[in-house]
Design a protein around this motif. Structure first.
Motif, PDB file in Angstrom:
ATOM      1  N   CYS A   1       0.850  -1.534   0.018  1.00  0.00           N
ATOM      2  CA  CYS A   1      -0.387   0.120  -0.128  1.00  0.00           C
ATOM      3  C   CYS A   1       0.787   1.580  -0.342  1.00  0.00           C
ATOM      4  CB  CYS A   1      -1.142  -0.372   1.017  1.00  0.00           C
ATOM      5  SG  CYS A   1      -2.117  -2.041   1.042  1.00  0.00           S
ATOM      6  N   ALA A   2       1.985   1.574  -0.289  1.00  0.00           N
ATOM      7  CA  ALA A   2       2.603   1.892  -0.351  1.00  0.00           C
ATOM      8  C   ALA A   2       3.029   3.829  -1.366  1.00  0.00           C
ATOM      9  CB  ALA A   2       4.366   2.363  -1.770  1.00  0.00           C
TER      10      ALA A   2
ATOM     11  N   ASP B   1      -2.308 -10.100   7.328  1.00  0.00           N
ATOM     12  CA  ASP B   1      -2.256 -11.486   7.589  1.00  0.00           C
ATOM     13  C   ASP B   1      -1.466 -12.116   6.276  1.00  0.00           C
ATOM     14  OD1 ASP B   1      -3.640 -11.953  10.261  1.00  0.00           O
ATOM     15  OD2 ASP B   1      -5.678 -12.927   9.832  1.00  0.00           O
ATOM     16  N   ASN B   2      -2.209 -11.380   5.144  1.00  0.00           N
ATOM     17  CA  ASN B   2      -2.110 -11.739   3.622  1.00  0.00           C
ATOM     18  C   ASN B   2      -0.375 -11.874   4.032  1.00  0.00           C
ATOM     19  OD1 ASN B   2      -2.045 -13.338   1.095  1.00  0.00           O
ATOM     20  ND2 ASN B   2      -2.253 -10.541   0.643  1.00  0.00           N
ATOM     21  N   LEU B   3      -0.122 -10.518   4.324  1.00  0.00           N
ATOM     22  CA  LEU B   3       1.709  -9.938   3.946  1.00  0.00           C
ATOM     23  C   LEU B   3       2.290 -10.731   5.086  1.00  0.00           C
ATOM     24  CD1 LEU B   3       1.081  -6.214   3.964  1.00  0.00           C
ATOM     25  CD2 LEU B   3       1.526  -8.086   1.655  1.00  0.00           C
ATOM     26  N   TRP B   4       1.993 -11.341   6.391  1.00  0.00           N
ATOM     27  CA  TRP B   4       2.373 -12.768   7.420  1.00  0.00           C
ATOM     28  C   TRP B   4       3.318 -13.762   6.519  1.00  0.00           C
ATOM     29  CZ3 TRP B   4       4.927 -10.944  11.610  1.00  0.00           C
ATOM     30  CH2 TRP B   4       5.254 -11.439  12.600  1.00  0.00           C
ATOM     31  N   GLN B   5       2.174 -13.988   5.644  1.00  0.00           N
ATOM     32  CA  GLN B   5       3.277 -14.699   5.152  1.00  0.00           C
ATOM     33  C   GLN B   5       4.541 -15.319   3.771  1.00  0.00           C
ATOM     34  OE1 GLN B   5       0.677 -16.837   2.355  1.00  0.00           O
ATOM     35  NE2 GLN B   5      -0.856 -15.179   1.557  1.00  0.00           N
ATOM     36  N   MET B   6       4.104 -14.140   3.927  1.00  0.00           N
ATOM     37  CA  MET B   6       5.592 -13.533   2.893  1.00  0.00           C
ATOM     38  C   MET B   6       6.477 -13.175   3.527  1.00  0.00           C
ATOM     39  SD  MET B   6       3.216 -11.415  -0.026  1.00  0.00           S
ATOM     40  CE  MET B   6       1.423 -11.280  -0.335  1.00  0.00           C
TER      41      MET B   6
ATOM     42  N   GLN C   1      -4.681  -7.744  -0.295  1.00  0.00           N
ATOM     43  CA  GLN C   1      -4.309  -8.420   0.321  1.00  0.00           C
ATOM     44  C   GLN C   1      -4.562 -10.126  -0.789  1.00  0.00           C
ATOM     45  OE1 GLN C   1      -9.124  -8.191   1.254  1.00  0.00           O
ATOM     46  NE2 GLN C   1      -8.909  -6.376  -0.184  1.00  0.00           N
ATOM     47  N   SER C   2      -4.359  -9.828  -1.847  1.00  0.00           N
ATOM     48  CA  SER C   2      -3.912 -11.238  -2.967  1.00  0.00           C
ATOM     49  C   SER C   2      -2.355 -11.625  -2.660  1.00  0.00           C
ATOM     50  CB  SER C   2      -4.614 -11.202  -4.413  1.00  0.00           C
ATOM     51  OG  SER C   2      -3.516 -11.828  -5.309  1.00  0.00           O
ATOM     52  N   ASN C   3      -1.929 -12.350  -3.125  1.00  0.00           N
ATOM     53  CA  ASN C   3      -0.641 -13.318  -3.086  1.00  0.00           C
ATOM     54  C   ASN C   3      -0.272 -13.189  -4.241  1.00  0.00           C
ATOM     55  OD1 ASN C   3      -1.900 -15.982  -3.495  1.00  0.00           O
ATOM     56  ND2 ASN C   3      -1.291 -16.672  -1.535  1.00  0.00           N
ATOM     57  N   VAL C   4      -1.061 -13.197  -5.653  1.00  0.00           N
ATOM     58  CA  VAL C   4      -0.858 -14.264  -6.583  1.00  0.00           C
ATOM     59  C   VAL C   4       0.134 -13.419  -7.784  1.00  0.00           C
ATOM     60  CG1 VAL C   4      -3.655 -14.491  -7.242  1.00  0.00           C
ATOM     61  CG2 VAL C   4      -3.031 -11.947  -7.536  1.00  0.00           C
ATOM     62  N   TRP C   5       0.112 -12.332  -6.702  1.00  0.00           N
ATOM     63  CA  TRP C   5       1.995 -11.271  -7.573  1.00  0.00           C
ATOM     64  C   TRP C   5       3.307 -12.324  -7.199  1.00  0.00           C
ATOM     65  CZ3 TRP C   5       4.146  -8.952  -3.466  1.00  0.00           C
ATOM     66  CH2 TRP C   5       3.536  -8.615  -2.457  1.00  0.00           C
ATOM     67  N   TRP C   6       2.813 -12.393  -5.706  1.00  0.00           N
ATOM     68  CA  TRP C   6       4.212 -12.473  -4.603  1.00  0.00           C
ATOM     69  C   TRP C   6       4.704 -14.246  -5.849  1.00  0.00           C
ATOM     70  CZ3 TRP C   6       4.344 -17.016  -0.325  1.00  0.00           C
ATOM     71  CH2 TRP C   6       5.463 -16.130   0.321  1.00  0.00           C
ATOM     72  N   ASP C   7       6.159 -13.980  -5.241  1.00  0.00           N
ATOM     73  CA  ASP C   7       6.910 -14.603  -6.354  1.00  0.00           C
ATOM     74  C   ASP C   7       6.946 -15.976  -5.455  1.00  0.00           C
ATOM     75  OD1 ASP C   7       9.201 -13.514  -4.982  1.00  0.00           O
ATOM     76  OD2 ASP C   7      10.595 -13.262  -6.922  1.00  0.00           O
ATOM     77  N   GLY C   8       7.292 -16.195  -4.212  1.00  0.00           N
ATOM     78  CA  GLY C   8       7.176 -16.893  -3.264  1.00  0.00           C
ATOM     79  C   GLY C   8       8.342 -16.973  -2.421  1.00  0.00           C
ATOM     80  N   GLN C   9       9.278 -15.696  -3.251  1.00  0.00           N
ATOM     81  CA  GLN C   9      10.718 -15.702  -2.071  1.00  0.00           C
ATOM     82  C   GLN C   9      10.348 -14.293  -0.611  1.00  0.00           C
ATOM     83  OE1 GLN C   9      14.101 -15.031  -4.628  1.00  0.00           O
ATOM     84  NE2 GLN C   9      13.263 -15.276  -5.989  1.00  0.00           N
ATOM     85  N   GLN C  10      10.423 -15.217   0.018  1.00  0.00           N
ATOM     86  CA  GLN C  10       9.823 -14.077   1.675  1.00  0.00           C
ATOM     87  C   GLN C  10      10.625 -13.249   1.484  1.00  0.00           C
ATOM     88  OE1 GLN C  10       9.930 -17.259   4.740  1.00  0.00           O
ATOM     89  NE2 GLN C  10       8.042 -17.730   4.718  1.00  0.00           N
ATOM     90  N   TYR C  11      10.499 -12.043   2.607  1.00  0.00           N
ATOM     91  CA  TYR C  11      10.949 -10.444   2.386  1.00  0.00           C
ATOM     92  C   TYR C  11      11.655 -10.543   3.601  1.00  0.00           C
ATOM     93  CZ  TYR C  11       8.213  -9.049  -1.475  1.00  0.00           C
ATOM     94  OH  TYR C  11       7.784  -9.159  -3.328  1.00  0.00           O
TER      95      TYR C  11
ATOM     96  N   ALA D   1     -10.499  -2.038   9.174  1.00  0.00           N
ATOM     97  CA  ALA D   1      -9.931  -2.730  10.256  1.00  0.00           C
ATOM     98  C   ALA D   1     -10.266  -4.260   9.564  1.00  0.00           C
ATOM     99  CB  ALA D   1     -10.876  -2.491  11.365  1.00  0.00           C
ATOM    100  N   THR D   2     -11.256  -4.267   9.119  1.00  0.00           N
ATOM    101  CA  THR D   2     -11.726  -6.064   8.918  1.00  0.00           C
ATOM    102  C   THR D   2     -10.308  -5.869   7.743  1.00  0.00           C
ATOM    103  OG1 THR D   2     -13.470  -6.079   9.559  1.00  0.00           O
ATOM    104  CG2 THR D   2     -12.909  -7.606   8.206  1.00  0.00           C
ATOM    105  N   LEU D   3     -11.225  -5.235   6.941  1.00  0.00           N
ATOM    106  CA  LEU D   3      -9.548  -5.372   5.561  1.00  0.00           C
ATOM    107  C   LEU D   3      -7.920  -4.991   5.930  1.00  0.00           C
ATOM    108  CD1 LEU D   3      -8.980  -4.444   2.247  1.00  0.00           C
ATOM    109  CD2 LEU D   3      -9.538  -2.662   2.762  1.00  0.00           C
TER     110      LEU D   3
END
Length: 469
Positions: free
Chosen positions: A298-299, A400-405, A348-358, A392-394
């Motif tokens: 959300c830059a 939670d989505n970013l935490w997995q990254m 909210q999505s992870n479809v763009w994520w390459d799977g490499q964690q930050y 807040a719900t959003l």
């Protein structure tokens, strides 16, 4: 041809006993002819007032003020000087809207229509409510030019007499009118009642100071680019240019008087950027180091993005759901001589994520922006009581989505520019429990303030570390 109904003035009350019109409500109808170009000199106050009235009318129907102003500028072909004046009057009007509305309700028999009429009256009153030593225009000029503006617009011409009568009555009876309306919280504080009540509940000792800070015009605070200068060296540059300023943070310099960015020494060369002193705390909290993979979620508009890149040589990816806003990030980075990977993606999505964690993630999540109303005074009139819970719900889903990254032992900084606990502390506490996250030292809730020592918006910071598996 049918004539427009004339808005009647409320009969003058007995001395010392003005009364509010019980049926008054600030709701208005859509703008009738927003694109009409009045035959007015573009350097006249009448032209400025008409443009501001159009913008205010759009805010009343749910448009954010920056977008409303952009539309006005395009429709009116306003030159840079006129744009600056229209913007100034519009922002002044937003800060005085509750008081102006209440004054109008006291002096008229029903709510002014069409919407631009209410906007014109509120804009003129906002200019007249300023203390004498700070008034940008003399009162008689405001009255004269407001009537001229009404006369020049087909939707308002029928009410030019009413505009004149209302404004002249305010001139004559200022003291008694203000005494009456200031008993109403809407007029006293210039915030909706629900907003006042929510602040009193959340901050019983600070709510008045918070409301007062939000009504002040914001300072112009700069962030010195450590790759190109230091605070000490830049203060010397400002002093040589005759611009008074002082240091208000590790990289922060506040100008005594705001000026246009084109007049700021070194701005175009990327020596400094405009950024609130409180917002400048974000990048250092993440403790970025050379070579790290960093995500700025959300830059937009990119102030924190640039700061992260100024602090270390990192591989930074910045995402934002609004592709148009990414253009602004790119422009800022070009000015700073920095680069990042920019993606128009939903956090909210992870479809763009390459799977490499930050290694580090900055999550400046969507919120009601209740902590930055001094910069965006229209927010208080656009928000509704239930917005905080919805956002807040959003934001919880995004976190939670970013935490997995995030890699184990990595850090995530949760940032919000809200004052409402459900968007800040309650959100942080719930996130830590859901994800078994370790909470590290961070400022927590920063209340908006505007003193000589501290001058920043209202923001919230919570820093989390991911436990190793």
């Amino acid at each position: 041809m049918n004539k427009r109904p004339t808005l009647k003035l409320k009969p003058k009350a007995a001395p010392g006993a003005p009364t509010l019109r019980p049926s008054y409500h600030p709701a208005v109808k859509p703008v009738l002819q927003p694109g009409y170009q009045a035959d007015l000199p573009t350097d006249s106050l009448a032209f400025y007032l008409l443009g501001a009235a159009n913008a205010v009318a759009q805010v009343r129907t749910g448009t954010a003020l920056p977008q409303a102003l952009a539309k006005v500028f395009t429709q009116s072909n306003a030159n840079p000087q006129a744009r600056g004046a229209i913007q100034d009057i519009s922002y002044r009007t937003m800060r005085q809207l509750g008081r102006s509305d209440t004054l109008i309700s006291l002096m008229t028999s029903k709510a002014p229509e069409p919407p631009m009429l209410a906007g014109l009256l509120c804009g003129a009153l906002a200019l007249m409510l300023v203390e004498p030593q700070e008034r940008p225009y003399e009162e008689f000029t405001v009255v004269d030019q407001a009537v001229t503006a009404a006369t020049a617009h087909p939707d308002l011409a029928h009410a030019k007499g009413m505009v004149n009568a209302v404004l002249r009555r305010f001139q004559r009876e200022r003291a008694s009118l203000l005494e009456a309306v200031m008993k109403q919280p809407l007029a006293q504080w210039n915030y909706p009642q629900w907003w006042i009540d929510a602040l009193r509940a959340a901050y019983p000792r600070d709510w008045q100071a918070i409301l007062t800070a939000g009504n002040a015009a914001p300072p112009l605070t700069l962030r010195v680019n450590r790759r190109k200068s230091t605070v000490e060296a830049y203060l010397a540059v400002l002093a040589e240019a005759g611009i008074a300023a002082r240091q208000v943070g590790p990289f922060a310099v506040r100008l005594d008087k705001p000026i246009g960015v084109q007049l700021i020494p070194g701005f175009e060369a990327g020596v400094v950027s405009v950024q609130d002193a409180g917002a400048q705390l974000a990048a250092p909290l993440l403790d970025v180091q050379d070579g790290m993979r960093v995500l700025d979620a959300c830059a937009a508009p990119g102030g924190k993005t640039g700061h992260l890149l100024e602090l270390a040589d990192v591989q930074l990816t910045a995402i934002d759901a609004d592709a148009k806003r990414l253009t602004r990030i790119a422009e800022n980075l070009d000015r700073l001589g920095l680069s990042a990977t920019l993606k128009a993606q939903d956090a909210q999505s992870n479809v763009w994520w390459d799977g490499q964690q930050y290694d580090r993630i900055l999550a400046d999540v969507p919120c009601t922006a209740s902590g930055i109303v001094r910069r965006h005074p229209d927010i208080r009139w656009l928000r509704r009581k239930g917005d905080a819970l919805q956002l807040a719900t959003l934001s919880a889903k995004i976190l939670d989505n970013l935490w997995q990254m995030l890699r184990p032992d990595g850090k995530l900084l949760f940032v919000t520019c809200s004052l409402w606990p459900q968007e800040s502390e309650a959100q942080a506490a719930a996130f830590a429990v859901r994800n078994n996250a370790t909470r590290l030292p961070a400022p927590g809730q920063l209340l908006p303030t505007g003193s000589a020592e501290q001058d920043h918006d209202g923001l919230f910071y919570a820093l989390f570390q991911k436990n190793a598996a």
